[in-house]
Design a protein around this motif. Structure first.
Motif, PDB file in Angstrom:
ATOM      1  N   ARG A 183      41.417  54.758  38.094  1.00  0.00           N
ATOM      2  CA  ARG A 183      42.645  54.067  38.499  1.00  0.00           C
ATOM      3  C   ARG A 183      43.801  55.055  38.567  1.00  0.00           C
ATOM      4  N   THR A 184      44.613  54.943  39.608  1.00  0.00           N
ATOM      5  CA  THR A 184      45.758  55.830  39.809  1.00  0.00           C
ATOM      6  C   THR A 184      47.021  55.219  39.214  1.00  0.00           C
ATOM      7  N   PRO A 185      48.100  56.010  39.090  1.00  0.00           N
ATOM      8  CA  PRO A 185      49.372  55.451  38.593  1.00  0.00           C
ATOM      9  C   PRO A 185      49.904  54.321  39.463  1.00  0.00           C
ATOM     10  N   SER A 186      49.572  54.327  40.748  1.00  0.00           N
ATOM     11  CA  SER A 186      50.062  53.273  41.635  1.00  0.00           C
ATOM     12  C   SER A 186      49.160  52.047  41.645  1.00  0.00           C
ATOM     13  N   GLY A 187      48.072  52.073  40.863  1.00  0.00           N
ATOM     14  CA  GLY A 187      47.224  50.899  40.717  1.00  0.00           C
ATOM     15  C   GLY A 187      46.026  50.835  41.635  1.00  0.00           C
ATOM     16  N   ASP A 188      45.752  51.891  42.406  1.00  0.00           N
ATOM     17  CA  ASP A 188      44.533  51.915  43.218  1.00  0.00           C
ATOM     18  C   ASP A 188      43.328  52.067  42.287  1.00  0.00           C
ATOM     19  N   VAL A 189      42.262  51.335  42.576  1.00  0.00           N
ATOM     20  CA  VAL A 189      41.100  51.303  41.681  1.00  0.00           C
ATOM     21  C   VAL A 189      39.813  51.478  42.483  1.00  0.00           C
ATOM     22  N   GLU A 190      38.891  52.277  41.944  1.00  0.00           N
ATOM     23  CA  GLU A 190      37.552  52.423  42.512  1.00  0.00           C
ATOM     24  C   GLU A 190      36.550  52.432  41.364  1.00  0.00           C
ATOM     25  N   ALA A 191      35.430  51.730  41.553  1.00  0.00           N
ATOM     26  CA  ALA A 191      34.376  51.684  40.536  1.00  0.00           C
ATOM     27  C   ALA A 191      33.071  52.186  41.133  1.00  0.00           C
ATOM     28  N   ALA A 244      21.772  49.441  38.330  1.00  0.00           N
ATOM     29  CA  ALA A 244      21.180  48.664  37.247  1.00  0.00           C
ATOM     30  C   ALA A 244      20.206  47.634  37.793  1.00  0.00           C
ATOM     31  N   MET A 245      19.135  47.417  37.052  1.00  0.00           N
ATOM     32  CA  MET A 245      18.112  46.449  37.474  1.00  0.00           C
ATOM     33  C   MET A 245      18.481  45.050  36.999  1.00  0.00           C
ATOM     34  N   VAL A 246      19.622  44.573  37.491  1.00  0.00           N
ATOM     35  CA  VAL A 246      20.108  43.224  37.208  1.00  0.00           C
ATOM     36  C   VAL A 246      20.440  42.567  38.536  1.00  0.00           C
ATOM     37  N   SER A 247      20.741  41.287  38.502  1.00  0.00           N
ATOM     38  CA  SER A 247      21.043  40.573  39.738  1.00  0.00           C
ATOM     39  C   SER A 247      22.340  41.095  40.360  1.00  0.00           C
ATOM     40  N   PRO A 248      22.445  41.061  41.692  1.00  0.00           N
ATOM     41  CA  PRO A 248      23.697  41.470  42.341  1.00  0.00           C
ATOM     42  C   PRO A 248      24.905  40.674  41.838  1.00  0.00           C
ATOM     43  N   LYS A 249      24.689  39.396  41.531  1.00  0.00           N
ATOM     44  CA  LYS A 249      25.791  38.569  41.030  1.00  0.00           C
ATOM     45  C   LYS A 249      26.298  39.090  39.695  1.00  0.00           C
ATOM     46  N   LEU A 250      25.386  39.430  38.794  1.00  0.00           N
ATOM     47  CA  LEU A 250      25.795  39.938  37.485  1.00  0.00           C
ATOM     48  C   LEU A 250      26.469  41.297  37.628  1.00  0.00           C
ATOM     49  N   ALA A 251      25.949  42.144  38.498  1.00  0.00           N
ATOM     50  CA  ALA A 251      26.558  43.462  38.717  1.00  0.00           C
ATOM     51  C   ALA A 251      27.972  43.317  39.263  1.00  0.00           C
ATOM     52  N   ASP A 252      28.175  42.399  40.197  1.00  0.00           N
ATOM     53  CA  ASP A 252      29.510  42.175  40.752  1.00  0.00           C
ATOM     54  C   ASP A 252      30.467  41.691  39.670  1.00  0.00           C
ATOM     55  N   ARG A 253      29.976  40.823  38.795  1.00  0.00           N
ATOM     56  CA  ARG A 253      30.840  40.333  37.701  1.00  0.00           C
ATOM     57  C   ARG A 253      31.203  41.465  36.758  1.00  0.00           C
ATOM     58  N   ALA A 254      30.259  42.357  36.503  1.00  0.00           N
ATOM     59  CA  ALA A 254      30.534  43.492  35.611  1.00  0.00           C
ATOM     60  C   ALA A 254      31.615  44.392  36.201  1.00  0.00           C
ATOM     61  N   VAL A 255      31.526  44.679  37.489  1.00  0.00           N
ATOM     62  CA  VAL A 255      32.532  45.515  38.142  1.00  0.00           C
ATOM     63  C   VAL A 255      33.896  44.820  38.130  1.00  0.00           C
ATOM     64  N   GLY A 256      33.909  43.532  38.426  1.00  0.00           N
ATOM     65  CA  GLY A 256      35.165  42.794  38.410  1.00  0.00           C
ATOM     66  C   GLY A 256      35.812  42.785  37.044  1.00  0.00           C
ATOM     67  N   LEU A 257      34.993  42.644  36.010  1.00  0.00           N
ATOM     68  CA  LEU A 257      35.502  42.649  34.645  1.00  0.00           C
ATOM     69  C   LEU A 257      36.121  44.005  34.314  1.00  0.00           C
ATOM     70  N   ALA A 258      35.432  45.088  34.676  1.00  0.00           N
ATOM     71  CA  ALA A 258      35.953  46.426  34.391  1.00  0.00           C
ATOM     72  C   ALA A 258      37.259  46.684  35.128  1.00  0.00           C
ATOM     73  N   MET A 259      37.349  46.242  36.367  1.00  0.00           N
ATOM     74  CA  MET A 259      38.582  46.434  37.129  1.00  0.00           C
ATOM     75  C   MET A 259      39.742  45.651  36.523  1.00  0.00           C
ATOM     76  N   ALA A 260      39.450  44.455  36.034  1.00  0.00           N
ATOM     77  CA  ALA A 260      40.500  43.660  35.389  1.00  0.00           C
ATOM     78  C   ALA A 260      40.981  44.326  34.106  1.00  0.00           C
ATOM     79  N   ILE A 261      40.070  44.958  33.374  1.00  0.00           N
ATOM     80  CA  ILE A 261      40.435  45.620  32.123  1.00  0.00           C
ATOM     81  C   ILE A 261      41.339  46.823  32.389  1.00  0.00           C
ATOM     82  N   VAL A 262      41.009  47.660  33.386  1.00  0.00           N
ATOM     83  CA  VAL A 262      41.864  48.825  33.643  1.00  0.00           C
ATOM     84  C   VAL A 262      43.251  48.394  34.095  1.00  0.00           C
TER      85      VAL A 262
END
Length: 378
Positions: A197-205, A225-243
């Motif tokens: 994440r940059t100072p201006s709020g741009d985010v890449e995972a 990861a060998m998990v469902s695409p839905k779970l992987a998308d939720r994991a990425v969304g969660l991480a982006m919300a945390i940063v």
């Protein structure tokens, strides 16, 4: 928010001289930056490659003055730099991630409270602190893990317990310091998401990694990861919300548990992460280049994978017990990459390097990486 970019040949300071710092130094140098590393170990892997190595304690006043005078931006490659040192540096130079964000991520109590207050899912826990703490019997009766609030890493500062008596005994054994007691969970798997994440709020995972630990130390990371695409998308969304909630600048790793098909946040690492080593060999942009880009306020690089799948296995000092490993089989494999960190002393449990293997599928990459590691043992 408009942020002034810090461009080459500016100087990047790094607190900590381990392998994560080593790769950050390499990335910065390839982009044209000058680097200064602060680490008390004269043979620190990052210090050996930096333009300048300050061999001093993390809070040494002269070294901190030297950093603040010479650097255009300062970052960290480990999660436990003294908070007061970060505050002192931030008074005169850009420090990223911010001292406030590092304070949260380096303390399990502060981290749990931050996550809970911001609505992020965590497992059941309680805090033990003070002279005579009271243990939540319902929490520990079926098993729990006691972890020191500070300085625990790779399984250090942790005890598995069952019941109140064992919990209090473990707390005393750990020095009676502030601890977090976590309910022992029936894990389906462990994941991590690394985000820049940059100072201006741009985010890449990056794509989600699936991880396996042995004795508290990361053993294998596999991507995707060998998990469902839905779970992987939720994991990425969660991480982006945390940063975003942390107003974080730099690269952050979010470690997650999967329990009953749901995600729980385990912990945050305010730096590049062991489970992201694979980005050196199978991503358009490595996590180390992204760290430089983010803390310097530059545009973030693409996190797309350059191969269908990759696995990374750690190479611990135990592998050297019978003598130097024979790396021939790894170096002869066109799909494998060997990374050694330049550490002089091999000790059991010490991370000496890692190897990666690319393959058409995740399970194939994991199998070959484990096969190669077994083959190099003397």
């Amino acid at each position: 928010m408009t942020v002034r970019a810090i461009v080459p040949p500016a100087t990047l300071g790094i607190l900590g001289g381990g392998q994560l710092g080593r790769y950050a130094v390499m990335a910065a140098a390839s982009m044209g930056y000058r680097t200064i590393v602060l680490d008390p170990d004269p043979s620190a892997p990052a210090g050996l490659l930096a333009h300048e190595h300050l061999v001093a304690a993390d809070d040494d006043p002269d070294a901190l003055r030297r950093l603040s005078f010479s650097c255009d931006v300062i970052t960290t490659e480990f999660e436990n730099p003294p908070a007061a040192a970060l505050d002192e540096l931030a008074a005169s130079v850009v420090v990223a991630p911010s001292p406030a964000a590092v304070r949260i991520a380096q303390d399990r109590v502060a981290e749990k409270r931050f996550l809970g207050e911001n609505g992020f899912p965590v497992g059941r826990y309680q805090v033990l602190e003070g002279d005579d703490p009271v243990v939540d019997e319902a929490l520990v009766e079926s098993g729990a893990i006691v972890k020191t609030a500070r300085f625990g890493y790779d399984g250090k500062g942790q005890r598995s317990v069952s019941g109140v008596a064992e919990t209090l005994a473990a707390w005393a054994e750990l020095g009676g310091v502030a601890c977090v007691v976590e309910e022992r969970l029936a894990l389906e798997t462990e994941l991590s998401v690394i985000v820049g994440r940059t100072p201006s709020g741009d985010v890449e995972a990056w794509p989600v990694a699936e991880n396996r630990h042995v004795d508290g130390i990361l053993d294998v990371s596999a991507v995707p990861a060998m998990v469902s695409p839905k779970l992987a998308d939720r994991a990425v969304g969660l991480a982006m919300a945390i940063v975003d909630a942390l107003a974080y600048v730099g690269v952050l790793a979010v470690e997650l548990f999967v329990v009953d098909g749901e995600l729980l946040v385990n912990e945050l690492a305010p730096r590049p992460h062991n489970s992201g080593h694979w980005t050196l060999d199978a991503s358009v942009t490595s996590q180390y280049e992204q760290q430089v880009r983010a803390v310097c306020g530059l545009g973030l690089g693409s996190t797309a994978m350059t191969t269908p799948a990759i696995a990374m296995v750690n190479l611990l000092g135990d592998l050297w017990e019978g003598g130097d490993p024979d790396w021939t089989v790894v170096l002869d494999d066109p799909n494998a990459k060997l990374h050694l960190y330049g550490k002089h002393e091999a000790r059991p449990g010490r991370k000496m390097g890692h190897l990666t293997v690319t393959a058409p599928a995740t399970n194939l990459a994991v199998a070959r990486a484990l096969e190669l590691r077994a083959a190099v043992a003397p």
